[in-house]
Design a protein around this motif. Sequence first.
Motif, PDB file in Angstrom:
ATOM      1  N   SER A 129       0.842  -1.193   0.000  1.00 16.63           N
ATOM      2  CA  SER A 129       0.000   0.000   0.000  1.00 16.63           C
ATOM      3  C   SER A 129       0.874   1.238   0.000  1.00 16.63           C
ATOM      4  O   SER A 129       1.969   1.254   0.572  1.00 16.63           O
ATOM      5  CB  SER A 129      -0.920   0.016   1.226  1.00 16.63           C
ATOM      6  OG  SER A 129      -1.844   1.089   1.154  1.00 16.63           O
ATOM      7  N   SER A 216      -3.034   1.711   5.523  1.00 13.39           N
ATOM      8  CA  SER A 216      -4.050   0.663   5.382  1.00 13.39           C
ATOM      9  C   SER A 216      -5.201   0.962   6.305  1.00 13.39           C
ATOM     10  O   SER A 216      -4.994   1.238   7.495  1.00 13.39           O
ATOM     11  CB  SER A 216      -3.460  -0.713   5.725  1.00 13.39           C
ATOM     12  OG  SER A 216      -2.502  -1.117   4.783  1.00 13.39           O
ATOM     13  N   ARG A 335      -6.451  -0.305   0.548  1.00 13.61           N
ATOM     14  CA  ARG A 335      -5.075   0.095   0.265  1.00 13.61           C
ATOM     15  C   ARG A 335      -5.023   0.858  -1.056  1.00 13.61           C
ATOM     16  O   ARG A 335      -5.912   0.715  -1.893  1.00 13.61           O
ATOM     17  CB  ARG A 335      -4.161  -1.147   0.187  1.00 13.61           C
ATOM     18  CG  ARG A 335      -3.993  -1.860   1.511  1.00 13.61           C
ATOM     19  CD  ARG A 335      -3.088  -3.073   1.399  1.00 13.61           C
ATOM     20  NE  ARG A 335      -3.768  -4.206   0.794  1.00 13.61           N
ATOM     21  CZ  ARG A 335      -3.219  -5.414   0.650  1.00 13.61           C
ATOM     22  NH1 ARG A 335      -1.978  -5.626   1.045  1.00 13.61           N
ATOM     23  NH2 ARG A 335      -3.898  -6.400   0.100  1.00 13.61           N
TER      24      ARG A 335
END
Length: 429
Positions: A129, A216, A335
Amino acid sequence: MAVAWQGGPVHLNWAGNLTYTAREVARPTTLDELADVLARADKVRALGSRHSFNDVADTPGVHVQVDALDDGRPAVDLDPATGVASVTAGLRYGDIMRTLHAEGRALATMASLPHISVAGAVATATHGSGDATRSLAGAVVGLELMTPDGGRHRLVRGDADFAGAVVSLGALGVVTRVDLETEPAYEVRQDVALDLPWDTLLERFDDVTGAAYSVSVFTGWDEPAARHVWFKSRVDGGVVAGDDGRPDALRHLRWATAPQHPVPGVDPVACTEQLGVPGPWYDRLSHFRLEFTPSAGAELQSEYLLPRRNAVAAVEAMRRLGPVVAPHLLTSEIRTIAADDLWLSPFDEDSVGFHFTWLQHDAEVRAVLPRIEEALLPLGARPHWGKLFAVGLPDVAATYPRFADFRALAERMDPAGKLRGGYVERLLG
């Protein structure tokens, strides 16, 4: 001759939800042994760390694992002049990260688990991410593979076929080496915010995902707020942080004072260190530590990748599905991923991923997936190649503008179709 095993637990994937149909598993130790496996098999597929939840890697013939392959070069061969690391394809990311760090080098991103194989993760466009970080495949600058006729091929960034060969689903040959971009080693700190109001996420989505190097968002979709936001901040600069090191743009959030796990009620001992303690990149960018098995595998996973410009609409759509999704969900993660130019990568523009870690309620999950797809596919969503999904493969292929070019490349490199099996057989026809 390569060592082979008949039957046994290796024929199950990591989660145990899939029994492979391969009649044999071969583990060659040299390139000549690999060529022998390819020559004698009627059907053959490379098998990585078995972290796919569908039959993308399956074959009715021979599964070949290259984790023991020795091609006469160091398993991790770093070029100090360019910073490119050439690694044996069957290694796990966890097997290479400490070697790179010891040489003062780092990868730009890591997936949630360091336990996955390099070749398998790259071939399916697996990702971490970060607004500015591409998928794991985006770090590839070269690869070597062996085609079913024993031919050895090397492709590097800039070659005509390179962009089609990186995310390949194993349909072009058995990848033996992968060349990865690296950068100078750096440190990361990880801070977890609790109960992010949905209005904040919807109104300030870019502020939230841009507040750290990697972000996240975890939720169960039926909760009054997003449960956790994990901020992974580079200590060497980048995003401006406040005096306490936390993201300055979101100082009003409530911060965890004890380590957290993405799944409520689970001991966070297997998670990488939190609470703002700086540490090496490899011990913070992944959610889980290499030395732990973060799950017994008793789960299922799905993921849908869609244009970042539709992120807010997708969050709103998923919140409406909360009562349908939550009863079968362990956790869900949002993400962000930067764009790349790889033919079968779902990230042809800046993207957002909606990941679902399910309880092992197979029938119930398969009944829920069409509901999720009904909501997300009109927003440009594509399923992760290695996860569970319901949409038909012709419909998936139609969303990739270069799919016809990829099919032609696969037919040229494997004209007999030896490498086709599982849903790759159905995808290519």
